[in-house]
Write a protein that holds these residues in place. Sequence first.
Motif, PDB file in Angstrom:
ATOM      1  N   THR A  29      41.639 -54.821 -19.439  1.00 13.61           N
ATOM      2  CA  THR A  29      41.876 -53.856 -20.427  1.00 13.61           C
ATOM      3  C   THR A  29      43.335 -53.377 -19.967  1.00 13.61           C
ATOM      4  OG1 THR A  29      39.697 -53.572 -21.201  1.00 13.61           O
ATOM      5  CG2 THR A  29      41.416 -52.117 -21.872  1.00 13.61           C
ATOM      6  N   GLY A  30      44.372 -53.280 -20.857  1.00 10.05           N
ATOM      7  CA  GLY A  30      45.799 -52.709 -20.461  1.00 10.05           C
ATOM      8  C   GLY A  30      45.692 -51.433 -20.935  1.00 10.05           C
ATOM      9  N   THR A  31      47.035 -51.096 -21.397  1.00 11.62           N
ATOM     10  CA  THR A  31      47.238 -49.745 -22.181  1.00 11.62           C
ATOM     11  C   THR A  31      47.803 -50.161 -23.512  1.00 11.62           C
ATOM     12  OG1 THR A  31      49.460 -49.772 -21.272  1.00 11.62           O
ATOM     13  CG2 THR A  31      47.934 -48.545 -19.933  1.00 11.62           C
ATOM     14  N   ALA A  32      47.936 -49.052 -24.111  1.00 16.35           N
ATOM     15  CA  ALA A  32      48.398 -49.279 -25.573  1.00 16.35           C
ATOM     16  C   ALA A  32      49.686 -50.136 -25.583  1.00 16.35           C
ATOM     17  CB  ALA A  32      48.475 -48.041 -26.523  1.00 16.35           C
ATOM     18  N   ALA A  33      49.867 -50.966 -26.371  1.00 16.80           N
ATOM     19  CA  ALA A  33      51.119 -51.740 -26.711  1.00 16.80           C
ATOM     20  C   ALA A  33      52.372 -50.754 -27.247  1.00 16.80           C
ATOM     21  CB  ALA A  33      51.097 -52.953 -27.757  1.00 16.80           C
ATOM     22  N   THR A  34      53.438 -50.929 -26.782  1.00 11.76           N
ATOM     23  CA  THR A  34      54.461 -50.051 -27.348  1.00 11.76           C
ATOM     24  C   THR A  34      55.247 -50.914 -28.495  1.00 11.76           C
ATOM     25  OG1 THR A  34      55.935 -50.690 -25.574  1.00 11.76           O
ATOM     26  CG2 THR A  34      54.723 -48.739 -25.251  1.00 11.76           C
ATOM     27  N   GLN A  35      55.782 -50.294 -29.438  1.00  9.31           N
ATOM     28  CA  GLN A  35      56.408 -50.905 -30.502  1.00  9.31           C
ATOM     29  C   GLN A  35      57.593 -51.547 -29.991  1.00  9.31           C
ATOM     30  OE1 GLN A  35      55.425 -47.289 -32.651  1.00  9.31           O
ATOM     31  NE2 GLN A  35      56.405 -48.654 -34.439  1.00  9.31           N
ATOM     32  N   GLY A  36      58.073 -52.722 -30.281  1.00 13.55           N
ATOM     33  CA  GLY A  36      59.400 -53.453 -29.905  1.00 13.55           C
ATOM     34  C   GLY A  36      59.104 -54.876 -29.720  1.00 13.55           C
ATOM     35  N   ALA A  37      60.140 -55.522 -29.596  1.00 14.78           N
ATOM     36  CA  ALA A  37      60.072 -57.181 -29.549  1.00 14.78           C
ATOM     37  C   ALA A  37      59.677 -57.546 -28.209  1.00 14.78           C
ATOM     38  CB  ALA A  37      61.381 -57.614 -29.980  1.00 14.78           C
ATOM     39  N   VAL A  38      59.144 -58.779 -27.900  1.00 14.83           N
ATOM     40  CA  VAL A  38      58.795 -59.375 -26.746  1.00 14.83           C
ATOM     41  C   VAL A  38      59.266 -60.811 -26.726  1.00 14.83           C
ATOM     42  CG1 VAL A  38      56.840 -60.209 -25.531  1.00 14.83           C
ATOM     43  CG2 VAL A  38      56.380 -58.106 -26.464  1.00 14.83           C
ATOM     44  N   ALA A  39      60.184 -60.870 -25.866  1.00 15.57           N
ATOM     45  CA  ALA A  39      61.009 -62.054 -25.848  1.00 15.57           C
ATOM     46  C   ALA A  39      60.232 -63.400 -25.575  1.00 15.57           C
ATOM     47  CB  ALA A  39      62.126 -62.312 -24.834  1.00 15.57           C
ATOM     48  N   GLU A  40      60.491 -64.628 -26.409  1.00 11.18           N
ATOM     49  CA  GLU A  40      59.862 -65.757 -26.127  1.00 11.18           C
ATOM     50  C   GLU A  40      59.826 -66.148 -24.512  1.00 11.18           C
ATOM     51  OE1 GLU A  40      59.820 -70.420 -27.516  1.00 11.18           O
ATOM     52  OE2 GLU A  40      60.750 -69.013 -28.614  1.00 11.18           O
ATOM     53  N   GLY A  41      58.656 -66.469 -24.057  1.00  9.85           N
ATOM     54  CA  GLY A  41      58.597 -66.969 -22.483  1.00  9.85           C
ATOM     55  C   GLY A  41      58.396 -65.768 -21.741  1.00  9.85           C
ATOM     56  N   ALA A  42      58.298 -64.490 -22.176  1.00  4.82           N
ATOM     57  CA  ALA A  42      58.485 -63.193 -21.372  1.00  4.82           C
ATOM     58  C   ALA A  42      57.435 -63.199 -20.395  1.00  4.82           C
ATOM     59  CB  ALA A  42      58.656 -61.755 -22.178  1.00  4.82           C
ATOM     60  N   PHE A  43      56.167 -63.611 -20.736  1.00 10.11           N
ATOM     61  CA  PHE A  43      54.935 -63.472 -20.033  1.00 10.11           C
ATOM     62  C   PHE A  43      53.990 -64.766 -20.262  1.00 10.11           C
ATOM     63  CE2 PHE A  43      53.493 -62.055 -24.149  1.00 10.11           C
ATOM     64  CZ  PHE A  43      52.221 -62.407 -24.346  1.00 10.11           C
ATOM     65  N   LYS A  44      53.368 -64.723 -19.231  1.00  8.90           N
ATOM     66  CA  LYS A  44      52.187 -65.921 -18.985  1.00  8.90           C
ATOM     67  C   LYS A  44      50.874 -65.429 -18.792  1.00  8.90           C
ATOM     68  CE  LYS A  44      55.555 -69.043 -16.897  1.00  8.90           C
ATOM     69  NZ  LYS A  44      55.756 -69.985 -15.619  1.00  8.90           N
ATOM     70  N   ILE A  45      49.839 -66.115 -19.449  1.00  7.58           N
ATOM     71  CA  ILE A  45      48.558 -65.940 -19.003  1.00  7.58           C
ATOM     72  C   ILE A  45      48.076 -67.335 -18.518  1.00  7.58           C
ATOM     73  CG2 ILE A  45      46.086 -65.454 -19.915  1.00  7.58           C
ATOM     74  CD1 ILE A  45      47.651 -63.496 -21.928  1.00  7.58           C
ATOM     75  N   ASN A  46      47.584 -67.173 -17.444  1.00  7.25           N
ATOM     76  CA  ASN A  46      46.864 -68.562 -16.903  1.00  7.25           C
ATOM     77  C   ASN A  46      47.920 -69.532 -16.777  1.00  7.25           C
ATOM     78  OD1 ASN A  46      44.597 -67.110 -16.107  1.00  7.25           O
ATOM     79  ND2 ASN A  46      43.426 -68.041 -17.617  1.00  7.25           N
ATOM     80  N   GLY A  47      49.180 -69.114 -16.397  1.00  7.56           N
ATOM     81  CA  GLY A  47      50.358 -70.288 -16.370  1.00  7.56           C
ATOM     82  C   GLY A  47      50.781 -70.790 -17.584  1.00  7.56           C
ATOM     83  N   VAL A  48      50.353 -70.115 -18.627  1.00  7.17           N
ATOM     84  CA  VAL A  48      50.900 -70.654 -19.967  1.00  7.17           C
ATOM     85  C   VAL A  48      51.966 -69.752 -20.720  1.00  7.17           C
ATOM     86  CG1 VAL A  48      50.108 -71.191 -22.535  1.00  7.17           C
ATOM     87  CG2 VAL A  48      48.664 -71.824 -20.749  1.00  7.17           C
ATOM     88  N   THR A  49      52.789 -70.112 -21.180  1.00  7.59           N
ATOM     89  CA  THR A  49      53.944 -69.140 -21.477  1.00  7.59           C
ATOM     90  C   THR A  49      53.527 -69.029 -23.076  1.00  7.59           C
ATOM     91  OG1 THR A  49      55.358 -70.091 -19.956  1.00  7.59           O
ATOM     92  CG2 THR A  49      56.482 -69.027 -21.855  1.00  7.59           C
ATOM     93  N   PHE A  50      53.943 -67.766 -23.651  1.00  3.66           N
ATOM     94  CA  PHE A  50      53.998 -67.438 -25.052  1.00  3.66           C
ATOM     95  C   PHE A  50      55.170 -67.540 -25.805  1.00  3.66           C
ATOM     96  CE2 PHE A  50      50.022 -66.409 -22.858  1.00  3.66           C
ATOM     97  CZ  PHE A  50      49.011 -66.912 -23.642  1.00  3.66           C
ATOM     98  N   GLY A  51      55.076 -67.518 -27.018  1.00  6.19           N
ATOM     99  CA  GLY A  51      56.237 -67.210 -27.791  1.00  6.19           C
ATOM    100  C   GLY A  51      56.521 -65.577 -28.313  1.00  6.19           C
ATOM    101  N   ALA A  52      57.608 -65.590 -28.910  1.00  8.25           N
ATOM    102  CA  ALA A  52      58.076 -64.167 -28.990  1.00  8.25           C
ATOM    103  C   ALA A  52      57.221 -63.450 -29.974  1.00  8.25           C
ATOM    104  CB  ALA A  52      59.597 -64.183 -29.800  1.00  8.25           C
ATOM    105  N   VAL A  53      57.235 -62.008 -29.751  1.00  7.42           N
ATOM    106  CA  VAL A  53      56.712 -61.174 -30.737  1.00  7.42           C
ATOM    107  C   VAL A  53      57.689 -60.372 -31.361  1.00  7.42           C
ATOM    108  CG1 VAL A  53      55.047 -59.165 -31.067  1.00  7.42           C
ATOM    109  CG2 VAL A  53      54.793 -61.018 -29.195  1.00  7.42           C
TER     110      VAL A  53
END
Length: 193
Positions: free
Chosen positions: A71-95
């Motif tokens: 469990t993390g902390t509350a998400a903050t409002q704003g964009a997340v760039a495509e490829g910014a983070f990975k979970i178990n080696g899988v890259t995610f699209g933009a928010v």
Amino acid sequence: MGAIGAGTNAIDRGTQTAAAINAKTSQTGVTAVSNTSTGVVSLTAADGRNITVSTTTDGGTGTGLITTSSTGTAATQGAVAEGAFKINGVTFGAVAAGAANVTDQGTAVIGVINAKTAQTGVTATSVAGVITLATAASDGRGIEVTGTLTNTGLAVRSSSVSSNITLSTNGDKGIVIGGTTGAASTGQALNVG
């Protein structure tokens, strides 16, 4: 549980973990079986009692008794760039930017995470923008989070790929796996009860 030697893969580690658990069956009432193809360890209590497993991070990494949620902390409002983070080696699209509040931001973030559950073995839930990750796979995967996590509410997390342990019981008595021999090598603390 006693000391466990170095394993070269999940199958070896599962076999060693099951053997260490079975060495204490007379004290715990719990038996363990390791799948010889995957290393997955299944625990059972002959009398149906509850099985309680406790470990430290070091012991969990070595035995496969790993934490399966984060469990993390509350998400903050704003964009997340495509490829910014990975979970178990899988890259995610933009928010996209523009969430009305942290709850909406959390919903947007879990949407991109849950779209790739089949690839990551992880599911995400959000309550008031606070995101919880949990393992959905039964193949022993942990949860590893890397990258730039700004606006996601996630925290960097390192977890090992290891054997999985399945717990089941029908009773109301608990069992704690522990012991003095090898406690240091498994990362466990003595549980005197």
